[in-house]
Design an enzyme around this catalytic site. Sequence first.
Site, PDB file in Angstrom:
ATOM      1  N   ASP A 118      43.944  38.261  47.472  1.00 23.26           N
ATOM      2  CA  ASP A 118      44.793  39.390  47.100  1.00 23.26           C
ATOM      3  C   ASP A 118      44.419  40.690  47.805  1.00 23.26           C
ATOM      4  O   ASP A 118      45.174  41.656  47.735  1.00 23.26           O
ATOM      5  CB  ASP A 118      44.714  39.619  45.580  1.00 23.26           C
ATOM      6  CG  ASP A 118      45.473  38.545  44.822  1.00 23.26           C
ATOM      7  OD1 ASP A 118      46.460  38.048  45.368  1.00 23.26           O
ATOM      8  OD2 ASP A 118      45.067  38.206  43.705  1.00 23.26           O
ATOM      9  N   HIS A 137      35.806  35.617  43.062  1.00 26.27           N
ATOM     10  CA  HIS A 137      36.564  34.386  42.877  1.00 26.27           C
ATOM     11  C   HIS A 137      35.662  33.358  42.213  1.00 26.27           C
ATOM     12  O   HIS A 137      34.480  33.265  42.545  1.00 26.27           O
ATOM     13  CB  HIS A 137      37.058  33.851  44.233  1.00 26.27           C
ATOM     14  CG  HIS A 137      38.203  32.916  44.096  1.00 26.27           C
ATOM     15  ND1 HIS A 137      38.041  31.601  43.737  1.00 26.27           N
ATOM     16  CD2 HIS A 137      39.536  33.112  44.235  1.00 26.27           C
ATOM     17  CE1 HIS A 137      39.223  31.029  43.668  1.00 26.27           C
ATOM     18  NE2 HIS A 137      40.155  31.914  43.956  1.00 26.27           N
TER      19      HIS A 137
HETATM   20  N1  ACO Z   1      34.348  43.506  40.739  1.00 30.08           N
HETATM   21  C1  ACO Z   1      33.135  43.728  40.211  1.00 30.08           C
HETATM   22  N2  ACO Z   1      32.388  42.785  39.620  1.00 30.08           N
HETATM   23  C2  ACO Z   1      32.895  41.554  39.576  1.00 30.08           C
HETATM   24  C3  ACO Z   1      34.157  41.228  40.112  1.00 30.08           C
HETATM   25  C4  ACO Z   1      34.884  42.258  40.720  1.00 30.08           C
HETATM   26  N3  ACO Z   1      36.098  42.047  41.239  1.00 30.08           N
HETATM   27  N4  ACO Z   1      34.412  39.924  39.918  1.00 30.08           N
HETATM   28  C5  ACO Z   1      33.345  39.430  39.286  1.00 30.08           C
HETATM   29  N5  ACO Z   1      32.431  40.409  39.075  1.00 30.08           N
HETATM   30  C6  ACO Z   1      31.129  40.269  38.399  1.00 30.08           C
HETATM   31  C7  ACO Z   1      31.323  40.310  36.887  1.00 30.08           C
HETATM   32  O1  ACO Z   1      31.247  41.629  36.373  1.00 30.08           O
HETATM   33  C8  ACO Z   1      30.194  39.442  36.428  1.00 30.08           C
HETATM   34  O2  ACO Z   1      28.990  40.182  36.529  1.00 30.08           O
HETATM   35  P1  ACO Z   1      27.816  40.007  35.448  1.00 30.08           P
HETATM   36  O3  ACO Z   1      27.412  38.561  35.542  1.00 30.08           O
HETATM   37  O4  ACO Z   1      26.792  40.951  35.884  1.00 30.08           O
HETATM   38  O5  ACO Z   1      28.442  40.340  34.123  1.00 30.08           O
HETATM   39  C9  ACO Z   1      30.113  38.351  37.491  1.00 30.08           C
HETATM   40  O6  ACO Z   1      30.620  38.962  38.675  1.00 30.08           O
HETATM   41  C10 ACO Z   1      30.946  37.135  37.151  1.00 30.08           C
HETATM   42  O7  ACO Z   1      32.264  37.578  36.862  1.00 30.08           O
HETATM   43  P2  ACO Z   1      33.289  36.768  35.992  1.00 30.08           P
HETATM   44  O8  ACO Z   1      34.407  37.671  35.604  1.00 30.08           O
HETATM   45  O9  ACO Z   1      32.557  36.037  34.910  1.00 30.08           O
HETATM   46  O10 ACO Z   1      33.788  35.706  37.068  1.00 30.08           O
HETATM   47  P3  ACO Z   1      34.979  34.723  36.855  1.00 30.08           P
HETATM   48  O11 ACO Z   1      34.727  33.591  37.755  1.00 30.08           O
HETATM   49  O12 ACO Z   1      35.220  34.462  35.428  1.00 30.08           O
HETATM   50  O13 ACO Z   1      36.232  35.600  37.345  1.00 30.08           O
HETATM   51  C11 ACO Z   1      37.837  36.627  38.721  1.00 30.08           C
HETATM   52  C12 ACO Z   1      36.847  35.471  38.601  1.00 30.08           C
HETATM   53  C13 ACO Z   1      38.754  36.640  37.488  1.00 30.08           C
HETATM   54  C14 ACO Z   1      38.699  36.414  39.944  1.00 30.08           C
HETATM   55  C15 ACO Z   1      37.070  37.946  38.839  1.00 30.08           C
HETATM   56  O14 ACO Z   1      36.290  37.946  40.013  1.00 30.08           O
HETATM   57  C16 ACO Z   1      37.975  39.175  38.795  1.00 30.08           C
HETATM   58  O15 ACO Z   1      38.342  39.636  37.713  1.00 30.08           O
HETATM   59  N6  ACO Z   1      38.327  39.734  39.995  1.00 30.08           N
HETATM   60  C17 ACO Z   1      39.228  40.876  40.066  1.00 30.08           C
HETATM   61  C18 ACO Z   1      40.664  40.455  39.871  1.00 30.08           C
HETATM   62  C19 ACO Z   1      41.182  39.682  41.073  1.00 30.08           C
HETATM   63  O16 ACO Z   1      41.050  40.088  42.225  1.00 30.08           O
HETATM   64  N7  ACO Z   1      41.822  38.554  40.773  1.00 30.08           N
HETATM   65  C20 ACO Z   1      42.448  37.699  41.813  1.00 30.08           C
HETATM   66  C21 ACO Z   1      41.664  36.445  41.976  1.00 30.08           C
HETATM   67  S1  ACO Z   1      42.351  35.425  43.228  1.00 30.08           S
HETATM   68  C22 ACO Z   1      43.699  34.759  42.488  1.00 30.08           C
HETATM   69  O17 ACO Z   1      43.753  34.506  41.316  1.00 30.08           O
HETATM   70  C23 ACO Z   1      44.842  34.525  43.295  1.00 30.08           C
END
Ligand code: ACO
Length: 388
Positions: A325, A271
């Site tokens: 979620d 998140h």
């Molecule tokens: N699984 C594995 N690695 C992850 C995850 C995950 N679910 N989420 C973040 N990371 C890692 C990324 O790969 C990245 O790693 P790096 O720096 O080594 O490249 C780092 O953590 C930062 O990730 P970002 O995608 O840049 O984080 P951002 O804040 O942009 O994204 C998000 C947040 C979109 C929620 C992301 O965590 C994600 O895609 N999660 C999975 C989808 C999900 O569950 N979405 C629901 C969110 S809650 C809601 O909207 C109601």
Amino acid sequence: MAATPTAPQSAGELSFRPGLEGVPATHSAICDIDGQQGLLTYRGYSVEDLANHSTFLETVYLLIWGELPDADQLAEFEHEVQMHRRVSFRIRDMMKCFPASGHPMDALQSSAASLGLFYSRRALDDPQYIYQAVVRLIAKIPTMVAAFQLIRKGQDPIQPRDDLPFSSNFLYMLTERAPDPLAAQIFDACLILHAEHSLNASTFSARVTASTLTDPYAVVASAVGTLAGPLHGGANEYVLAMLEEIGSEDQVEPWLDRAIAAKQKIMGFGHREYKVKDPRAVILQQLAKQLFDTFGDDPLYDLARKLEAAAAERLGPKGIYPNVDFYSGLVYRKLGIAEDLFTPIFAIARTAGWLAHWKEQLGANRIYRPSQIYTGSTGRAWLPVQSR
Ligand code: ACO
């Protein structure tokens, strides 16, 4: 094509932050998140207190008007919502023309937008207009979600039942039978947990749309479209598919190691705001447990807990823990709800937050119009098509 920048870039005195991370885009008094400690409050009340003691409609009132209602205000609001649950037969007929194979979020976005055709009067500075728009949207969105579910199965939608409270009535319209009171109470708590979450993507979308002074139906329709994506509300649908793909507890660790090596996002984890376990996931896990203790186990729950533990070892150091979620789908599955309705249910709840932000935006409006850093070509000479 220019690559998408991943690091902040300078544009004069301001720096560009991809995804607007950490950039304040508004003042807001609706919801506060402490992502380091895992705290979430609506109008100063902890989400735990609200989930344990309030109802969804009371929470809607709190979010939109800033104070918990007194007994008369609550009774009137509940009554008004109950009176406006029905949708025009024209909307039901329109939904019958939607392809049954279409996603319920697309059906919801279209039908929410269509409300603007039926209630075209717009008086954004009239508190009574705001009250009525809130009532209509909170009342009709669940009816439209349930209607599409029956229509796509070739059945006629079921009319709302006036003797049932909000969540019981929704589950009744969906499943054609009045739910067990505990199941309805747990569902209502789920709606409270999803009702608001500050300036997430769909709420930002709602505020941008609101800032143009369009009608509230367009505001909610634009937010529904934004919520649908798998990185936002759409993730809950993918969590169950992921758990089913993992299949068994002994496959959790190898599956996770493969996914991390392939740089795959684990659905229901991570998140932008929280660096600890999302407080809503903590409560949803308790609600899931309560459901399974009462109505029987779900093997996917044990698998989910094993995945959470394995992910904590591997992703915890990066601040990646279960989000809202992760456990919600397990709760809805136990209530017998189809997987592609999980995100529309999220929308039923989040309509409260979107409308609270709509009202707040109107109170101090300036149209959103950010700038950009241009990375395209310049000074090109136009050539006739034969010469290109
Ligand atoms: N699984 C594995 N690695 C992850 C995850 C995950 N679910 N989420 C973040 N990371 C890692 C990324 O790969 C990245 O790693 P790096 O720096 O080594 O490249 C780092 O953590 C930062 O990730 P970002 O995608 O840049 O984080 P951002 O804040 O942009 O994204 C998000 C947040 C979109 C929620 C992301 O965590 C994600 O895609 N999660 C999975 C989808 C999900 O569950 N979405 C629901 C969110 S809650 C809601 O909207 C109601």
